[in-house]
Scaffold this motif. Sequence first.
Motif, PDB file in Angstrom:
ATOM      1  N   UNK A 145       0.825  -1.209   0.000  1.00 57.67           N
ATOM      2  CA  UNK A 145       0.000   0.000   0.000  1.00 57.67           C
ATOM      3  C   UNK A 145       0.861   1.262   0.000  1.00 57.67           C
ATOM      4  N   UNK A 146       1.950   1.237   0.770  1.00 54.60           N
ATOM      5  CA  UNK A 146       2.843   2.399   0.818  1.00 54.60           C
ATOM      6  C   UNK A 146       3.504   2.606  -0.543  1.00 54.60           C
ATOM      7  N   UNK A 147       3.975   1.513  -1.158  1.00 61.82           N
ATOM      8  CA  UNK A 147       4.611   1.610  -2.472  1.00 61.82           C
ATOM      9  C   UNK A 147       3.629   2.180  -3.495  1.00 61.82           C
ATOM     10  N   UNK A 148       2.446   1.576  -3.574  1.00 60.37           N
ATOM     11  CA  UNK A 148       1.449   2.047  -4.533  1.00 60.37           C
ATOM     12  C   UNK A 148       1.026   3.477  -4.267  1.00 60.37           C
ATOM     13  N   UNK A 149       0.858   3.822  -2.977  1.00 62.27           N
ATOM     14  CA  UNK A 149       0.416   5.167  -2.627  1.00 62.27           C
ATOM     15  C   UNK A 149       1.450   6.228  -2.943  1.00 62.27           C
ATOM     16  N   UNK A 150       2.700   5.996  -2.545  1.00 65.91           N
ATOM     17  CA  UNK A 150       3.743   6.996  -2.769  1.00 65.91           C
ATOM     18  C   UNK A 150       4.030   7.157  -4.258  1.00 65.91           C
ATOM     19  N   UNK A 151       4.151   6.049  -4.981  1.00 63.38           N
ATOM     20  CA  UNK A 151       4.395   6.119  -6.423  1.00 63.38           C
ATOM     21  C   UNK A 151       3.225   6.797  -7.126  1.00 63.38           C
ATOM     22  N   UNK A 152       2.005   6.495  -6.683  1.00 65.38           N
ATOM     23  CA  UNK A 152       0.825   7.095  -7.291  1.00 65.38           C
ATOM     24  C   UNK A 152       0.754   8.592  -7.069  1.00 65.38           C
ATOM     25  N   UNK A 153       1.014   9.026  -5.841  1.00 66.67           N
ATOM     26  CA  UNK A 153       0.965  10.462  -5.534  1.00 66.67           C
ATOM     27  C   UNK A 153       2.076  11.199  -6.277  1.00 66.67           C
ATOM     28  N   UNK A 154       3.267  10.582  -6.377  1.00 69.28           N
ATOM     29  CA  UNK A 154       4.350  11.206  -7.148  1.00 69.28           C
ATOM     30  C   UNK A 154       3.960  11.342  -8.617  1.00 69.28           C
ATOM     31  N   UNK A 155       3.344  10.290  -9.163  1.00 73.87           N
ATOM     32  CA  UNK A 155       2.925  10.325 -10.571  1.00 73.87           C
ATOM     33  C   UNK A 155       1.815  11.341 -10.798  1.00 73.87           C
ATOM     34  N   UNK A 156       1.054  11.611  -9.752  1.00 70.60           N
ATOM     35  CA  UNK A 156      -0.009  12.608  -9.825  1.00 70.60           C
ATOM     36  C   UNK A 156       0.546  14.007 -10.035  1.00 70.60           C
ATOM     37  N   UNK A 157       1.806  14.219  -9.637  1.00 70.34           N
ATOM     38  CA  UNK A 157       2.436  15.521  -9.807  1.00 70.34           C
ATOM     39  C   UNK A 157       2.956  16.119  -8.519  1.00 70.34           C
ATOM     40  N   UNK A 158       2.898  15.343  -7.425  1.00 69.16           N
ATOM     41  CA  UNK A 158       3.378  15.827  -6.134  1.00 69.16           C
ATOM     42  C   UNK A 158       4.739  15.206  -5.856  1.00 69.16           C
ATOM     43  N   UNK A 159       5.797  16.009  -5.675  1.00 67.76           N
ATOM     44  CA  UNK A 159       7.141  15.458  -5.501  1.00 67.76           C
ATOM     45  C   UNK A 159       7.260  14.598  -4.249  1.00 67.76           C
ATOM     46  N   UNK A 160       7.413  13.301  -4.440  1.00 70.80           N
ATOM     47  CA  UNK A 160       7.654  12.354  -3.353  1.00 70.80           C
ATOM     48  C   UNK A 160       8.754  11.387  -3.804  1.00 70.80           C
ATOM     49  N   UNK A 161       9.448  10.752  -2.864  1.00 72.34           N
ATOM     50  CA  UNK A 161      10.546   9.843  -3.235  1.00 72.34           C
ATOM     51  C   UNK A 161      10.040   8.464  -3.663  1.00 72.34           C
ATOM     52  N   UNK A 162       9.305   8.413  -4.762  1.00 73.47           N
ATOM     53  CA  UNK A 162       8.731   7.147  -5.215  1.00 73.47           C
ATOM     54  C   UNK A 162       9.774   6.097  -5.525  1.00 73.47           C
ATOM     55  N   UNK A 163      10.869   6.516  -6.162  1.00 68.25           N
ATOM     56  CA  UNK A 163      11.906   5.557  -6.541  1.00 68.25           C
ATOM     57  C   UNK A 163      12.594   4.987  -5.307  1.00 68.25           C
ATOM     58  N   UNK A 164      12.823   5.831  -4.303  1.00 68.05           N
ATOM     59  CA  UNK A 164      13.468   5.368  -3.070  1.00 68.05           C
ATOM     60  C   UNK A 164      12.578   4.363  -2.352  1.00 68.05           C
ATOM     61  N   UNK A 165      11.284   4.642  -2.295  1.00 71.19           N
ATOM     62  CA  UNK A 165      10.342   3.725  -1.645  1.00 71.19           C
ATOM     63  C   UNK A 165      10.300   2.395  -2.390  1.00 71.19           C
ATOM     64  N   UNK A 166      10.280   2.446  -3.722  1.00 70.48           N
ATOM     65  CA  UNK A 166      10.249   1.225  -4.519  1.00 70.48           C
ATOM     66  C   UNK A 166      11.509   0.397  -4.295  1.00 70.48           C
ATOM     67  N   UNK A 167      12.661   1.043  -4.323  1.00 72.00           N
ATOM     68  CA  UNK A 167      13.925   0.326  -4.120  1.00 72.00           C
ATOM     69  C   UNK A 167      13.969  -0.291  -2.720  1.00 72.00           C
TER      70      UNK A 167
END
Length: 217
Positions: A17-39
Motif C-alpha cells: 500500500x505504501x509503495x502504490x500510494x507513494x508512487x501514485x501520488x508522485x505520478x499525480x504531480x506531487x514530488x515524493x521519493x517514489x523511486x526510493x520507496x520502490x527500491x
Amino acid sequence: MDVEALLHSIPPLAVYLVVGGVVGVESLGIPLPGEIVLVSAALMSSHHDLAVNPVGVGVAAVIGAAVGDSIGYSIGRRFGMPLFDRLGRRFPRHFGPGHVALAERLFNRWGVRAVFFGRFIALLRILAGPLAGALKMHYPRFLAANVSGAICWAGGTTALIYYAGMAAERWMQRFSWIALVVAVVVGIIAAILLRERTSRAIAELEQEHYRKADTAA
C-alpha cells in the motif's frame, strides 16, 4: 531498537500500500521519493526471512504509477497550462518555469515516448501526467505509453534490486570492500553529474523565460 524485529513487524500488505500510494501520488504531480520507496521495498522482498513478495511490490508500483499518471492527466487536461503557472509561483523548486519548459521541450521532441521514458527520469516522472493532459495528448496513446512505461520501470527496478539483494552476500565474498566503495562512488558521481546537467538546462530555460517576460513588459 532491533531493526530485524522491526522489519518482521511490518505487514506485507502495508508495504504494498505504501509503495502504490507513494508512487501514485508522485505520478499525480506531487514530488515524493517514489523511486526510493520502490527500491527499499524491493530490497525487503529480497530478504527471505520477510514475507514481502517482489511480485506484490512490482504490481503495487505499476498500479500506483498508472493510476496516478491518469489522474494527473485528467487534472492537466481540465486546468491546462495555467495550472503550471500557479504551481510555479507556489512551488518554484519543483514547478518553476525552467522545469516546465524543459519537460515541455522533451514532450515536443519525443511526443508520446516522453510519457514512456519519463517514468525513468525524475523530472518527467512528476510532470508527465499533468503536462500530457495540459498539452491535450490523445488519451489512449497516453495510457498505452503510461502503462508500458510503468511496467518496465516498476517491474525492471523491482527485479534488478531483488536479484541484486540476493546476490549481494555472494558478491561480497568474491570482491573486497574497496571494490564495493568504488562502485558506490562511481554511481553517486554519475547521479550528481546527471542532476547538475539537468539543473543547468533548467536554469538556462528559466533565464530565457524571464528575458522574454521582461521584453514583453
